[in-house]
Design a protein around this motif. Structure first.
Motif, PDB file in Angstrom:
ATOM      1  N   ASP A  47      -1.575   1.368   7.018  1.00  0.00           N
ATOM      2  CA  ASP A  47      -2.520   0.745   6.204  1.00  0.00           C
ATOM      3  C   ASP A  47      -3.709   1.280   5.992  1.00  0.00           C
ATOM      4  O   ASP A  47      -4.246   1.385   4.890  1.00  0.00           O
ATOM      5  N   ASN A  82      -9.509   6.897   2.062  1.00  0.00           N
ATOM      6  CA  ASN A  82      -9.457   7.998   1.155  1.00  0.00           C
ATOM      7  C   ASN A  82     -10.444   8.473   0.515  1.00  0.00           C
ATOM      8  O   ASN A  82     -10.895   9.714   0.449  1.00  0.00           O
ATOM      9  N   TYR A 139       5.492  13.088   5.255  1.00  0.00           N
ATOM     10  CA  TYR A 139       4.482  13.649   5.112  1.00  0.00           C
ATOM     11  C   TYR A 139       4.439  14.790   4.177  1.00  0.00           C
ATOM     12  O   TYR A 139       3.848  15.242   3.425  1.00  0.00           O
ATOM     13  N   LYS A 153      -1.575  10.881   9.753  1.00  0.00           N
ATOM     14  CA  LYS A 153      -0.554  10.734   8.675  1.00  0.00           C
ATOM     15  C   LYS A 153       0.521  10.891   9.146  1.00  0.00           C
ATOM     16  O   LYS A 153       1.812  10.586   8.560  1.00  0.00           O
ATOM     17  N   THR A 196      -4.559   4.612   6.645  1.00  0.00           N
ATOM     18  CA  THR A 196      -4.486   5.705   5.907  1.00  0.00           C
ATOM     19  C   THR A 196      -4.274   5.858   4.357  1.00  0.00           C
ATOM     20  O   THR A 196      -4.494   6.634   3.544  1.00  0.00           O
ATOM     21  N   ASN A 197      -3.790   4.594   3.898  1.00  0.00           N
ATOM     22  CA  ASN A 197      -3.584   4.262   2.320  1.00  0.00           C
ATOM     23  C   ASN A 197      -4.627   3.486   2.071  1.00  0.00           C
ATOM     24  O   ASN A 197      -4.331   3.145   0.814  1.00  0.00           O
ATOM     25  N   TYR A 198      -5.581   3.045   2.733  1.00  0.00           N
ATOM     26  CA  TYR A 198      -6.761   2.337   2.312  1.00  0.00           C
ATOM     27  C   TYR A 198      -7.435   2.986   1.313  1.00  0.00           C
ATOM     28  O   TYR A 198      -7.688   3.952   1.670  1.00  0.00           O
ATOM     29  N   TRP A 199      -8.107   2.340   0.188  1.00  0.00           N
ATOM     30  CA  TRP A 199      -8.940   3.208  -0.738  1.00  0.00           C
ATOM     31  C   TRP A 199     -10.463   3.538  -0.097  1.00  0.00           C
ATOM     32  O   TRP A 199     -10.994   4.962  -0.324  1.00  0.00           O
ATOM     33  N   LEU A 257       0.777  -1.051  -0.042  1.00  0.00           N
ATOM     34  CA  LEU A 257      -0.043  -0.068   0.094  1.00  0.00           C
ATOM     35  C   LEU A 257       0.872   1.314  -0.075  1.00  0.00           C
ATOM     36  O   LEU A 257       0.175   2.435   0.098  1.00  0.00           O
ATOM     37  N   ILE A 258       2.208   1.262  -0.104  1.00  0.00           N
ATOM     38  CA  ILE A 258       2.785   2.221   0.126  1.00  0.00           C
ATOM     39  C   ILE A 258       2.742   3.296  -1.046  1.00  0.00           C
ATOM     40  O   ILE A 258       2.660   2.790  -2.369  1.00  0.00           O
ATOM     41  N   SER A 259       2.790   4.474  -0.958  1.00  0.00           N
ATOM     42  CA  SER A 259       2.710   5.364  -2.114  1.00  0.00           C
ATOM     43  C   SER A 259       3.773   5.381  -2.739  1.00  0.00           C
ATOM     44  O   SER A 259       4.863   4.865  -2.656  1.00  0.00           O
ATOM     45  N   ASP A 273      -7.711  11.642  -5.858  1.00  0.00           N
ATOM     46  CA  ASP A 273      -8.466  10.253  -5.935  1.00  0.00           C
ATOM     47  C   ASP A 273      -9.430   9.972  -6.744  1.00  0.00           C
ATOM     48  O   ASP A 273     -10.058   8.872  -6.673  1.00  0.00           O
TER      49      ASP A 273
END
Length: 401
Positions: free
Chosen positions: A57, A65, A121, A113, A59-62, A30-32, A179
């Motif tokens: 995990d 977002n 960040y 975040k 904060t990066n989950y769809w 899930l890393i950006s 997004d």
């Protein structure tokens, strides 16, 4: 250039140890983009405590977002409704409560975040925009209380002015564009504008200096012949009119009989501001737009390669976990198809080219690389041969140089 299948099979085999780490944390999947390019952060995250990995995990989950995006859009609507006098008079208290709830959600997102990403960040322009807007919102929320408590500063006009800054949070609706997949072109334009701001600021600063010089010169030279140059403010407005090409010729026609230098004054300013500085701004934006497109294409290719390597690592890892290396052959066709899909000719040539043309170009480039490699080997062997001849000639001369 298309890559060999064996190369990616070996890459997948090398990725098997990292899969053991991924079982500890799903963060690696899930890393950006920014985090993927920072290996030290990835290692730090894998070694971090379970709470931090879990927050990363989430904060990066769809779903997270999309929920934040929905809050942003609804909050923008609430801010807009608060500007309608009839709605504000009837539901103003409830709108304020809802606004504060959304502010709390955004603060919680920012803190989560910050805890997961730390200094990484601030490497994202969207995160910096969020941070500044939330900081402004907190200031607007706390400042009225301070002003009300201070009679010297508690002027009603100041309080109304502070309320205007609440609309700054509507700018956060731009965050939703990051997004939304079907607005990629608009995302590219916004990213380009943000990247162009430093260079555009430098050009605007030089343009302001030139405009100030011309404003002072125009006021000194033409204040007696035209009331439009009576003071510095009037002259600056007329120069802005010239720069926008709005009835600029009238300024010259009305004063050409009174001053011979008015033509040079208007022409030089028009060329500098309209044709040089304005075109420089356009050039900066176009250049950054092209750079952003190239960067996105590079990151897309890297993402495809990483996904293909992860999928092949999954296939091989499942077979190895079953305890039989022979099971690798059962997925040979699947791996070959995956390599063809992710690293085939279609990823390196325009889709408009015929397949036969792509094959011929690939064959040509491979033979060209082979020829260059053989030439390098030939030069190396030729150098060794020359050294042997020089040594033999030295021995024939009795060791004399």
């Amino acid at each position: 250039m298309p890559h060999d299948t064996n190369e990616f099979q070996s890459l997948a085999e090398q990725s098997l140890p990292s899969r053991k780490l991924s079982r500890r944390s799903e963060a690696s999947s899930l890393i950006s983009i920014d985090a993927r390019s920072n290996l030290s952060f990835a290692n730090e995250l894998l070694e971090a405590d379970a709470i931090r990995r879990k927050i990363f995990d989430i904060t990066n989950y769809w779903i997270f977002n999309m929920s934040i995006m929905a809050c942003v859009l609804v909050n923008s609507v609430v801010i807009g409704l608060d500007t309608v006098p009839s709605i504000r008079a009837r539901y103003g208290f409830f709108l304020t409560i809802v606004d504060y709830i959304f502010l709390g959600v955004f603060i919680a997102e920012m803190l989560a975040k910050l805890y997961a990403l730390r200094l990484l960040y601030f490497k994202s322009g969207w995160n910096i925009l969020d941070f500044l807007i939330i900081l402004t919102s907190l200031t607007v929320w706390l400042l009225p209380e301070v002003l009300i408590g201070n009679t010297a500063l508690g002027d009603a006009r100041i309080l109304r002015l502070v309320r205007l800054f609440r609309a700054v949070r509507a700018v956060r609706s731009l965050r939703a564009l990051q997004d939304v997949s079907f607005l990629k072109s608009l995302q590219l334009i916004l990213t380009t504008l943000f990247q162009s701001l430093p260079a555009m600021g430098s050009i605007a600063f030089v343009s302001l200096i030139v405009g100030y010089v011309f404003a002072v010169a125009g006021t000194l030279m033409y204040h007696n012949i035209d009331k439009r140059f009576a003071d510095l403010g009037s002259t600056s407005f007329r120069l802005l009119q010239i720069m926008t090409l709005d009835r600029w010729s009238e300024l010259y026609v009305d004063n050409k009989s009174k001053s011979d230098s008015i033509w040079y004054y208007v022409a030089i300013f028009l060329v500098l501001q309209t044709f040089i500085f304005l075109n420089l701004l356009v050039a900066v934006i176009v250049n950054n737009l092209q750079s952003s497109r190239e960067h996105i294409e590079i990151m897309n290719r890297r993402r495809k390669r990483q996904q293909a390597a992860n999928q092949m690592g999954t296939i091989i890892g499942e077979d190895l976990n079953e305890g039989s290396v022979e099971n690798l052959t059962t997925h040979k066709d699947k791996i070959a198809g995956l390599v063809t899909e992710e690293f085939g000719l279609d990823n390196y040539y325009s889709p408009l080219l015929p397949w036969r043309t792509k094959e011929l170009l690939s064959s040509f480039f491979m033979h060209l690389c082979a020829l260059e490699h053989n030439l390098s080997l030939y030069d190396r062997q030729q150098k060794v041969f020359d050294d042997l001849l020089r040594l033999a000639k030295h021995q024939d001369n009795g060791g004399r140089i």
